[in-house]
Design an enzyme around this catalytic site. Sequence first.
Site, PDB file in Angstrom:
ATOM      1  N   GLU A 240       0.849  -1.199   0.000  1.00 32.01           N
ATOM      2  CA  GLU A 240       0.000   0.000   0.000  1.00 32.01           C
ATOM      3  C   GLU A 240       0.884   1.248   0.000  1.00 32.01           C
ATOM      4  O   GLU A 240       2.054   1.196   0.411  1.00 32.01           O
ATOM      5  CB  GLU A 240      -0.868  -0.042   1.278  1.00 32.01           C
ATOM      6  CG  GLU A 240      -1.844   1.115   1.407  1.00 32.01           C
ATOM      7  CD  GLU A 240      -2.869   0.885   2.510  1.00 32.01           C
ATOM      8  OE1 GLU A 240      -2.747  -0.077   3.285  1.00 32.01           O
ATOM      9  OE2 GLU A 240      -3.826   1.695   2.587  1.00 32.01           O
TER      10      GLU A 240
ATOM     11  N   ASN B 289     -12.509  -1.380  -0.790  1.00 30.87           N
ATOM     12  CA  ASN B 289     -11.736  -1.986   0.306  1.00 30.87           C
ATOM     13  C   ASN B 289     -12.363  -1.568   1.630  1.00 30.87           C
ATOM     14  O   ASN B 289     -12.673  -0.394   1.830  1.00 30.87           O
ATOM     15  CB  ASN B 289     -10.285  -1.480   0.277  1.00 30.87           C
ATOM     16  CG  ASN B 289      -9.548  -1.819   1.573  1.00 30.87           C
ATOM     17  OD1 ASN B 289      -9.213  -2.968   1.827  1.00 30.87           O
ATOM     18  ND2 ASN B 289      -9.325  -0.819   2.420  1.00 30.87           N
ATOM     19  N   GLU B 290     -12.536  -2.521   2.521  1.00 33.93           N
ATOM     20  CA  GLU B 290     -13.078  -2.247   3.857  1.00 33.93           C
ATOM     21  C   GLU B 290     -14.219  -1.230   3.772  1.00 33.93           C
ATOM     22  O   GLU B 290     -14.208  -0.197   4.459  1.00 33.93           O
ATOM     23  CB  GLU B 290     -11.968  -1.804   4.815  1.00 33.93           C
ATOM     24  CG  GLU B 290     -10.946  -2.915   5.028  1.00 33.93           C
ATOM     25  CD  GLU B 290     -10.034  -2.750   6.250  1.00 33.93           C
ATOM     26  OE1 GLU B 290     -10.002  -1.685   6.869  1.00 33.93           O
ATOM     27  OE2 GLU B 290      -9.344  -3.745   6.580  1.00 33.93           O
TER      28      GLU B 290
ATOM     29  N   TYR C 230      -6.484  -9.389  11.351  1.00 31.05           N
ATOM     30  CA  TYR C 230      -5.144  -9.127  11.877  1.00 31.05           C
ATOM     31  C   TYR C 230      -4.993  -9.755  13.258  1.00 31.05           C
ATOM     32  O   TYR C 230      -5.935  -9.753  14.055  1.00 31.05           O
ATOM     33  CB  TYR C 230      -4.895  -7.617  11.982  1.00 31.05           C
ATOM     34  CG  TYR C 230      -4.642  -6.981  10.633  1.00 31.05           C
ATOM     35  CD1 TYR C 230      -3.391  -7.063  10.036  1.00 31.05           C
ATOM     36  CD2 TYR C 230      -5.654  -6.304   9.951  1.00 31.05           C
ATOM     37  CE1 TYR C 230      -3.135  -6.489   8.794  1.00 31.05           C
ATOM     38  CE2 TYR C 230      -5.420  -5.734   8.704  1.00 31.05           C
ATOM     39  CZ  TYR C 230      -4.154  -5.819   8.126  1.00 31.05           C
ATOM     40  OH  TYR C 230      -3.907  -5.262   6.902  1.00 31.05           O
TER      41      TYR C 230
ATOM     42  N   GLU D  65      -5.999  -9.401   3.499  1.00 34.05           N
ATOM     43  CA  GLU D  65      -5.174  -8.730   4.520  1.00 34.05           C
ATOM     44  C   GLU D  65      -5.103  -9.631   5.739  1.00 34.05           C
ATOM     45  O   GLU D  65      -6.143  -9.986   6.312  1.00 34.05           O
ATOM     46  CB  GLU D  65      -5.745  -7.359   4.899  1.00 34.05           C
ATOM     47  CG  GLU D  65      -5.567  -6.329   3.799  1.00 34.05           C
ATOM     48  CD  GLU D  65      -5.953  -4.914   4.214  1.00 34.05           C
ATOM     49  OE1 GLU D  65      -5.796  -4.561   5.398  1.00 34.05           O
ATOM     50  OE2 GLU D  65      -6.420  -4.173   3.327  1.00 34.05           O
TER      51      GLU D  65
ATOM     52  N   GLN E  44       2.309  -6.162   5.330  1.00 30.13           N
ATOM     53  CA  GLN E  44       2.489  -5.725   3.960  1.00 30.13           C
ATOM     54  C   GLN E  44       3.940  -5.980   3.554  1.00 30.13           C
ATOM     55  O   GLN E  44       4.810  -5.983   4.414  1.00 30.13           O
ATOM     56  CB  GLN E  44       2.160  -4.254   3.823  1.00 30.13           C
ATOM     57  CG  GLN E  44       0.749  -3.893   4.222  1.00 30.13           C
ATOM     58  CD  GLN E  44       0.361  -2.506   3.717  1.00 30.13           C
ATOM     59  OE1 GLN E  44       1.092  -1.817   3.024  1.00 30.13           O
ATOM     60  NE2 GLN E  44      -0.837  -2.082   4.110  1.00 30.13           N
TER      61      GLN E  44
END
Length: 494
Positions: A25, A172-173, A240, A297, A346
């Site tokens: 990103e 995204n999200e 996460y 992710e 990432q």
Amino acid sequence: MEKYLINPNQKIATINKNIYGHFSEHLGRCIYDGIYVGDKSSIPNKNGMRCDVVEALKEMGLPVLRWPGGCFADEYHWKDGIGPKENRKKMINTHWGGVLEDNSFGTHEYFELCEQIGCDTYINGNVGSGTVQEMSEWVEYMTFDGISPMADLRKQNGREKPWKVDYFGVGNESWGCGGNMDPEYYGCLFKRYNTYCRDYKRGEHIRRIACGPNAGDYHWTKEVMDKVKHHANGISLHYYTVPTGNWGHKGSATQFDKNEYDSTICKAYYMDELITNHLAVMDSVNPQKWVKLIVDEWGTWYDVEPGTNPGFLYQQSTMRDAIVAGVTLNIFNKHADRVEMANIAQTVNVLQSVILTEGNKMVKTPTYHVFKMYKEHQNNTLIGSYLTTDSLSSKNDNKDFPQLNESASIDENGVIYSTITNSSSQKSAKIKCQIADRKVKSVKATIITGECHDKNDFDNSDVVEIKEFTDFRQLRDGFTTTIPACSVVKFVIE
Ligand code: AHR
């Protein structure tokens, strides 16, 4: 002694190479500094891409790269990042760190990077603050080979032939930084935006990814699936591993006690439950199972390294992260029939990255070595395997989790690859492995191991590495072994 059974006759599914994917990103020093330094830099580069980083990513076997975000994607207007660099808009990256974004890395640079690495492409479009026309034109710019305003613009900017977009994320999200939407509303928007993202080349379909849930939000999955099931090829999942479970104080990447270590691994195992449950919801809406799960992710998320910009999400990485990576990749392998792609967050200098850089120096993290060790699983066939194991327990979570996990695959020559993790920071594990219907000719093994705080840094870059492992005894139909505490081991069996 734990029992480990591998059945090469039970062929379950192809492990899509893209399960080993990565995410990059415009965040902190991931793209700028970490990957792209520009062609005037004194750091050796090819068309602006760091040669050391590209070389390392190729060697690791990076199969697909997601870009440009993340939350950045829903603020990204792609036309800002094309044409002569001196004319590109300069702006502040308001979401991440408040630093200058000069748009010197844009669409052309992303495809150049993927060409240098030799990987598939995954572009994430902007639903949050972009228009249908803007998204439609981006796809036209990248992939149309005929006469059209966007194809002409691409040619003017020096690229005659279109590129190949393998995956396109529509938002995204969208439940958070991508617009704070409700799932029903997002599902309708997906259909609208997606309609105008054309497949321009006959026989070349861009796989469309709908924004899926945040961790255990099953309601989101159900509502979005109801709307998109005839239009999307995949739905994403973001999860996460935050050791403390508290986003205000996530815990240090390098200084942690046993409880925090156990809690991290316990939380990493939650990925299995999430995948199983989301797939059940998806199957209830789409029993034909044509929509795949894309975990685009995942990874550990700690407090940033002291003294660094909090918006840069720069963290160190230890053997604990290697265990998280080993466990999670085995979980993905086991779900190879429905998980088509996953992208660790990432690639460089951000969260659970595989590479850290400082000026012209580069370090490969323990996570890097796990990806490299597992790379033969890519495109192999997942085979049946089962390992008995003790349980460990996480005091902080009041929950048990397995000490050992594994997955096994077979290549087209009949060679078996088995990857085993021992999550215990203290206890080794004795294993007897038996392979059904097979006379074993040879066994070779490699290991990544250490004390759970071990790390690679700019002074000592090779503390954690892949080493040869010899603590096993070959049998007629398998082997016995002792897997040390805190380790990831690969057996190659012929
Ligand atoms: O990876 C960092 C951020 O985490 C991404 O930008 C966003 O999608 C997620 O919340």
